[in-house]
Design an enzyme around this catalytic site. Structure first.
Site, PDB file in Angstrom:
ATOM      1  N   VAL A  29      25.167  39.346  36.576  1.00 37.16           N
ATOM      2  CA  VAL A  29      24.036  40.239  36.307  1.00 37.16           C
ATOM      3  C   VAL A  29      22.939  39.507  35.541  1.00 37.16           C
ATOM      4  O   VAL A  29      21.780  39.481  35.964  1.00 37.16           O
ATOM      5  CB  VAL A  29      24.514  41.490  35.528  1.00 37.16           C
ATOM      6  CG1 VAL A  29      23.344  42.257  34.943  1.00 37.16           C
ATOM      7  CG2 VAL A  29      25.288  42.384  36.463  1.00 37.16           C
ATOM      8  N   GLU A 179      26.361  42.650  44.697  1.00 37.01           N
ATOM      9  CA  GLU A 179      26.472  41.224  44.988  1.00 37.01           C
ATOM     10  C   GLU A 179      26.286  40.990  46.483  1.00 37.01           C
ATOM     11  O   GLU A 179      26.635  41.837  47.307  1.00 37.01           O
ATOM     12  CB  GLU A 179      27.814  40.689  44.486  1.00 37.01           C
ATOM     13  CG  GLU A 179      27.854  40.671  42.971  1.00 37.01           C
ATOM     14  CD  GLU A 179      29.166  40.188  42.413  1.00 37.01           C
ATOM     15  OE1 GLU A 179      29.850  39.367  43.047  1.00 37.01           O
ATOM     16  OE2 GLU A 179      29.528  40.656  41.320  1.00 37.01           O
ATOM     17  N   ASN A 238      28.548  54.535  40.500  1.00 39.40           N
ATOM     18  CA  ASN A 238      29.624  53.696  41.046  1.00 39.40           C
ATOM     19  C   ASN A 238      30.804  54.534  41.515  1.00 39.40           C
ATOM     20  O   ASN A 238      31.410  54.246  42.551  1.00 39.40           O
ATOM     21  CB  ASN A 238      30.076  52.662  40.002  1.00 39.40           C
ATOM     22  CG  ASN A 238      29.244  51.395  40.085  1.00 39.40           C
ATOM     23  OD1 ASN A 238      28.337  51.304  40.903  1.00 39.40           O
ATOM     24  ND2 ASN A 238      29.551  50.426  39.258  1.00 39.40           N
ATOM     25  N   CYS A 290      33.585  45.897  39.616  1.00 39.00           N
ATOM     26  CA  CYS A 290      33.109  47.101  38.921  1.00 39.00           C
ATOM     27  C   CYS A 290      33.681  48.444  39.365  1.00 39.00           C
ATOM     28  O   CYS A 290      33.920  49.292  38.524  1.00 39.00           O
ATOM     29  CB  CYS A 290      31.595  47.136  38.974  1.00 39.00           C
ATOM     30  SG  CYS A 290      30.902  45.785  37.999  1.00 39.00           S
TER      31      CYS A 290
HETATM   32  N1  NAI Z   1      28.712  41.926  38.856  1.00 39.62           N
HETATM   33  C1  NAI Z   1      27.889  42.870  39.254  1.00 39.62           C
HETATM   34  O1  NAI Z   1      27.469  42.896  40.404  1.00 39.62           O
HETATM   35  C2  NAI Z   1      27.426  43.935  38.318  1.00 39.62           C
HETATM   36  C3  NAI Z   1      27.897  44.017  37.014  1.00 39.62           C
HETATM   37  N2  NAI Z   1      27.446  44.999  36.169  1.00 39.62           N
HETATM   38  C4  NAI Z   1      27.900  45.026  34.768  1.00 39.62           C
HETATM   39  O2  NAI Z   1      27.230  43.971  34.069  1.00 39.62           O
HETATM   40  C5  NAI Z   1      28.086  43.417  33.065  1.00 39.62           C
HETATM   41  C6  NAI Z   1      28.221  41.923  33.282  1.00 39.62           C
HETATM   42  O3  NAI Z   1      28.858  41.715  34.520  1.00 39.62           O
HETATM   43  P1  NAI Z   1      28.908  40.267  35.182  1.00 39.62           P
HETATM   44  O4  NAI Z   1      27.581  39.608  35.059  1.00 39.62           O
HETATM   45  O5  NAI Z   1      29.514  40.439  36.515  1.00 39.62           O
HETATM   46  O6  NAI Z   1      29.940  39.517  34.188  1.00 39.62           O
HETATM   47  P2  NAI Z   1      30.243  37.968  34.090  1.00 39.62           P
HETATM   48  O7  NAI Z   1      31.622  37.833  33.579  1.00 39.62           O
HETATM   49  O8  NAI Z   1      29.847  37.272  35.344  1.00 39.62           O
HETATM   50  O9  NAI Z   1      29.214  37.441  32.965  1.00 39.62           O
HETATM   51  C7  NAI Z   1      29.291  37.780  31.614  1.00 39.62           C
HETATM   52  C8  NAI Z   1      28.936  36.549  30.784  1.00 39.62           C
HETATM   53  O10 NAI Z   1      28.805  36.935  29.411  1.00 39.62           O
HETATM   54  C9  NAI Z   1      29.224  35.837  28.602  1.00 39.62           C
HETATM   55  N3  NAI Z   1      29.492  36.315  27.238  1.00 39.62           N
HETATM   56  C10 NAI Z   1      30.473  37.159  26.815  1.00 39.62           C
HETATM   57  N4  NAI Z   1      30.330  37.396  25.487  1.00 39.62           N
HETATM   58  C11 NAI Z   1      29.251  36.687  25.066  1.00 39.62           C
HETATM   59  C12 NAI Z   1      28.604  36.533  23.812  1.00 39.62           C
HETATM   60  N5  NAI Z   1      29.015  37.189  22.718  1.00 39.62           N
HETATM   61  N6  NAI Z   1      27.540  35.703  23.739  1.00 39.62           N
HETATM   62  C13 NAI Z   1      27.080  35.056  24.835  1.00 39.62           C
HETATM   63  N7  NAI Z   1      27.651  35.173  26.055  1.00 39.62           N
HETATM   64  C14 NAI Z   1      28.721  35.996  26.178  1.00 39.62           C
HETATM   65  C15 NAI Z   1      30.457  35.314  29.342  1.00 39.62           C
HETATM   66  O11 NAI Z   1      30.732  33.987  28.959  1.00 39.62           O
HETATM   67  C16 NAI Z   1      30.014  35.444  30.807  1.00 39.62           C
HETATM   68  O12 NAI Z   1      29.435  34.249  31.290  1.00 39.62           O
HETATM   69  C17 NAI Z   1      29.390  44.203  33.163  1.00 39.62           C
HETATM   70  O13 NAI Z   1      29.346  45.242  32.230  1.00 39.62           O
HETATM   71  C18 NAI Z   1      29.372  44.758  34.571  1.00 39.62           C
HETATM   72  O14 NAI Z   1      30.101  45.962  34.662  1.00 39.62           O
HETATM   73  C19 NAI Z   1      26.516  45.907  36.561  1.00 39.62           C
HETATM   74  C20 NAI Z   1      26.000  45.865  37.837  1.00 39.62           C
HETATM   75  C21 NAI Z   1      26.394  44.878  38.813  1.00 39.62           C
HETATM   76  O1  UGA Z   2      28.167  48.003  39.123  1.00 38.22           O
HETATM   77  C1  UGA Z   2      28.334  47.140  39.964  1.00 38.22           C
HETATM   78  O2  UGA Z   2      28.973  46.103  39.797  1.00 38.22           O
HETATM   79  C2  UGA Z   2      27.790  47.300  41.345  1.00 38.22           C
HETATM   80  O3  UGA Z   2      28.903  47.760  42.159  1.00 38.22           O
HETATM   81  C3  UGA Z   2      28.607  47.897  43.526  1.00 38.22           C
HETATM   82  O4  UGA Z   2      28.174  46.648  44.063  1.00 38.22           O
HETATM   83  P1  UGA Z   2      29.223  45.506  44.527  1.00 38.22           P
HETATM   84  O5  UGA Z   2      30.565  45.816  43.980  1.00 38.22           O
HETATM   85  O6  UGA Z   2      28.599  44.208  44.193  1.00 38.22           O
HETATM   86  O7  UGA Z   2      29.252  45.598  46.126  1.00 38.22           O
HETATM   87  P2  UGA Z   2      29.324  46.841  47.157  1.00 38.22           P
HETATM   88  O8  UGA Z   2      28.421  46.545  48.269  1.00 38.22           O
HETATM   89  O9  UGA Z   2      29.174  48.132  46.485  1.00 38.22           O
HETATM   90  O10 UGA Z   2      30.813  46.720  47.715  1.00 38.22           O
HETATM   91  C4  UGA Z   2      31.930  47.016  46.906  1.00 38.22           C
HETATM   92  C5  UGA Z   2      33.178  46.984  47.756  1.00 38.22           C
HETATM   93  O11 UGA Z   2      33.205  48.085  48.659  1.00 38.22           O
HETATM   94  C6  UGA Z   2      33.407  47.617  49.983  1.00 38.22           C
HETATM   95  N1  UGA Z   2      32.727  48.539  50.916  1.00 38.22           N
HETATM   96  C7  UGA Z   2      31.405  48.805  50.768  1.00 38.22           C
HETATM   97  C8  UGA Z   2      30.776  49.688  51.619  1.00 38.22           C
HETATM   98  C9  UGA Z   2      31.507  50.303  52.638  1.00 38.22           C
HETATM   99  O12 UGA Z   2      30.988  51.119  53.446  1.00 38.22           O
HETATM  100  N2  UGA Z   2      32.822  50.019  52.758  1.00 38.22           N
HETATM  101  C10 UGA Z   2      33.461  49.164  51.917  1.00 38.22           C
HETATM  102  O13 UGA Z   2      34.670  48.948  52.058  1.00 38.22           O
HETATM  103  C11 UGA Z   2      32.835  46.215  49.983  1.00 38.22           C
HETATM  104  O14 UGA Z   2      33.332  45.449  51.033  1.00 38.22           O
HETATM  105  C12 UGA Z   2      33.295  45.727  48.626  1.00 38.22           C
HETATM  106  O15 UGA Z   2      34.635  45.306  48.669  1.00 38.22           O
HETATM  107  C13 UGA Z   2      27.454  48.884  43.706  1.00 38.22           C
HETATM  108  O16 UGA Z   2      27.110  48.958  45.091  1.00 38.22           O
HETATM  109  C14 UGA Z   2      26.241  48.444  42.894  1.00 38.22           C
HETATM  110  O17 UGA Z   2      25.215  49.418  42.996  1.00 38.22           O
HETATM  111  C15 UGA Z   2      26.653  48.290  41.437  1.00 38.22           C
HETATM  112  O18 UGA Z   2      25.564  47.831  40.662  1.00 38.22           O
END
Ligand code: NAI
Ligand code: UGA
Length: 483
Positions: A29, A179, A238, A290
């Site tokens: 993110v 993603e 979500n 997530c």
């Molecule tokens: N991955 C996704 O597509 C999405 C994630 N989110 C939310 O966003 C948040 C972050 O998710 P990701 O980016 O996937 O996690 P991630 O694990 O990829 O990145 C988090 C980073 O924060 C760093 N970190 C942890 N504590 C720290 C500190 N005190 N100081 C500096 N760096 C620190 C870690 O080393 C790591 O690199 C989560 O709450 C997740 O639920 C929301 C929407 C989409």
């Molecule tokens: O909070 C988050 O992390 C994010 O979680 C999801 O995003 P993401 O997990 O990256 O990807 P999605 O496209 O939502 O897919 C999630 C899973 O559902 C599956 N999926 C998706 C759509 C579908 O119709 N069927 C299905 O099996 C995908 O293959 C995947 O395994 C949400 O779509 C985002 O809006 C949100 O920000």
């Protein structure tokens, strides 16, 4: 730009325009979000900080740590100009007007709320560092997905150690990117949600954050609410998305048992504008870091609020997701004469979806676990997943698989299709990578054991053509006419 009304209520201590943003957490993110802010706001210096030197080094190298279509190009345009990746956490916090907290919030694996509540250790550590080092007032933005009322806890953490005359305004600004499509999602968001305090300072802070997004997002798409509604909206969004997948997957089980076809059913119901045609793709089950975590977060909230029936309702979304994976594997075992012992199985895809190398909570992990319990030998074909990452996932103590056995029995081939399929009893599609549609299945059939099976857990292949080649084909949500 701030409006006249906002100017009137602008507190003195924050009377300068936003020039510097710090993002704590350089992950999936923090990295993409801040790259887009830097790209769209050349007048703002953006520092993305992380405790992991390895991750920061990767961002500063030609091989950035995240595979996301279009991201590398944007990073390379901005890096060293107004986008910087560094471990100098304290220095960057001090310089910032706005600080995004984008750290990980995994499900707790210990103590109270084990397996349900989000672990706020990293959020707390970020808040404490801000509180300790900030010498000027800041807007703190909760970007991580957190439980409802987390902003209140963050405010209390910030108060713990702060310098005199320093004030913090905490906002909730959840991220909705998915993603694999993160860049498009960030450039053209459906909406930007900002929650804050319903008082003058809160409104002013919302206006300041809004002014950053207004550099590329239409104002009408920037929704503002109170903090708790914003926090709950993220969990609810979500949960609703995941619920749609479990709903369609539950219908896919009926299709397989009845002779209906899930693709036809999804299409038919998706034409209803009230339902819409997105997120109706039957699959081996949803993965990703997530959905499961955030539904558990919601369930934990319901339990704490004594809303047992509501908690049970959302729990069923996870139950169906596990059921879908188990059902898929049961069918495979049955088709392979009730034993996988020493049989080579080729997994097409290990990432949780296409266009990402991310494997967190991927359905493929649980599927591999079932296969290994059955004694299978697995070869994974995935264009973006790294071997170490795959082994790390399969070494998760919860899977209870001896690591030496995993290393002996699971191989990864990034692109060598022939190597991956030679002598295989079955191909199992776990990820919907487009490249899997382009393979020469006639050639693959020749080098496989016979009968050669294909199990399409993503409905991406041409089943009739595969059957005509000689494969026995099974797919989620349909009964195929195998010869
Ligand atoms: N991955 C996704 O597509 C999405 C994630 N989110 C939310 O966003 C948040 C972050 O998710 P990701 O980016 O996937 O996690 P991630 O694990 O990829 O990145 C988090 C980073 O924060 C760093 N970190 C942890 N504590 C720290 C500190 N005190 N100081 C500096 N760096 C620190 C870690 O080393 C790591 O690199 C989560 O709450 C997740 O639920 C929301 C929407 C989409
Ligand atoms: O909070 C988050 O992390 C994010 O979680 C999801 O995003 P993401 O997990 O990256 O990807 P999605 O496209 O939502 O897919 C999630 C899973 O559902 C599956 N999926 C998706 C759509 C579908 O119709 N069927 C299905 O099996 C995908 O293959 C995947 O395994 C949400 O779509 C985002 O809006 C949100 O920000």
């Amino acid at each position: 730009m701030a409006t006249d009304t906002q100017k009137e209520i602008r507190p003195e201590y924050l009377s300068k325009p936003i020039k510097n943003i710090c993002c704590i957490g350089a992950g999936y993110v923090g990295g993409p979000t801040c790259s887009i802010i830097a790209y769209k706001c050349p007048h703002i210096q953006v520092n993305v900080v992380d405790l992991s030197q390895e991750r920061i080094n990767a961002w500063n190298s030609p091989n950035i740590p995240i595979y996301e279509p279009g991201l590398n190009e944007i990073v390379q345009k901005c890096i060293g100009k107004n986008l910087h990746f560094t471990t100098k956490v304290e220095e960057c916090i001090e310089k910032a007007d706005i600080i995004f907290i984008s750290v990980n919030t995994p499900t707790k694996t210990y103590g109270v709320g084990l397996g349900r509540a989000p672990d706020l250790t990293y959020v707390e550590s970020a808040a404490r560092t801000i509180s300790k080092v900030a010498k000027t007032s800041k807007i703190i933005v909760e970007k991580s997905t957190v439980p409802v009322k987390a902003a209140e806890s963050i405010t209390n953490m910030l108060k713990s150690n702060h310098q005199p005359n320093v004030e913090f305004q905490v906002l909730s600004n959840p991220e909705f990117l998915a993603e694999g499509t993160a860049i498009n999602d960030l450039l053209k968001p459906d909406r930007i949600l900002i929650g804050g305090d319903n008082n003058e300072k809160g409104k002013w802070a919302i206006g300041q954050l809004s002014s950053v997004y207004e550099n590329w997002v239409e104002k009408s798409l920037i929704i503002t609410t109170n903090t708790w509604s914003s926090e709950l909206s993220k969990l609810a969004a979500n949960a609703m998305l995941a619920q749609r997948i479990s709903s369609v997957n539950s219908i896919s089980a009926i299709c397989e048992a009845s002779g209906a076809d899930i693709e036809h059913v999804s299409r038919a119901i998706g034409f209803d504008t009230r339902i819409g045609n997105k997120f109706l793709q039957a699959s081996v089950g949803f993965g990703g870091s997530c959905f499961q975590k955030d539904i558990n977060n919601l369930i934990y909230l319901c339990e704490n609020l004594n809303l047992k029936e509501v908690a049970e309702y959302w729990h069923q979304v996870l139950v169906i997701n596990d059921y879908q994976k188990k059902r898929f594997v049961d069918k495979i075992v049955k088709c392979l004469f009730n034993t996988l012992n020493n049989k080579k199985i080729t997994l097409l895809g290990f990432a949780f979806k296409k266009n990402t190398g991310d494997t967190r909570e991927s359905a493929a992990i649980q599927i591999c676990k079932y296969f290994l319990d059955e004694g299978a030998l697995i070869t994974v074909l995935d264009p973006k997943v790294e071997y170490e990452q795959m082994i790390l996932e399969l070494s998760n103590p919860q899977l209870n698989l001896p690591i030496e056995m995993v290393k002996r029995k699971v191989q990864l081939c990034s692109t060598d299709v022939i190597e991956a399929c030679k002598g295989s009893h079955a191909l199992v599609v776990c990820t919907e990578w487009d490249i899997f549609k382009t393979y020469d299945y006639k050639g693959i059939y020749e080098i496989m054991q016979k009968p050669a099976h294909i199990f399409d857990g993503r409905l991406i292949l041409d089943h009739e053509q595969l059957i005509s080649i000689g494969f026995h084909v099974e797919a989620v949500g349909k009964k195929l006419n195998n010869q």
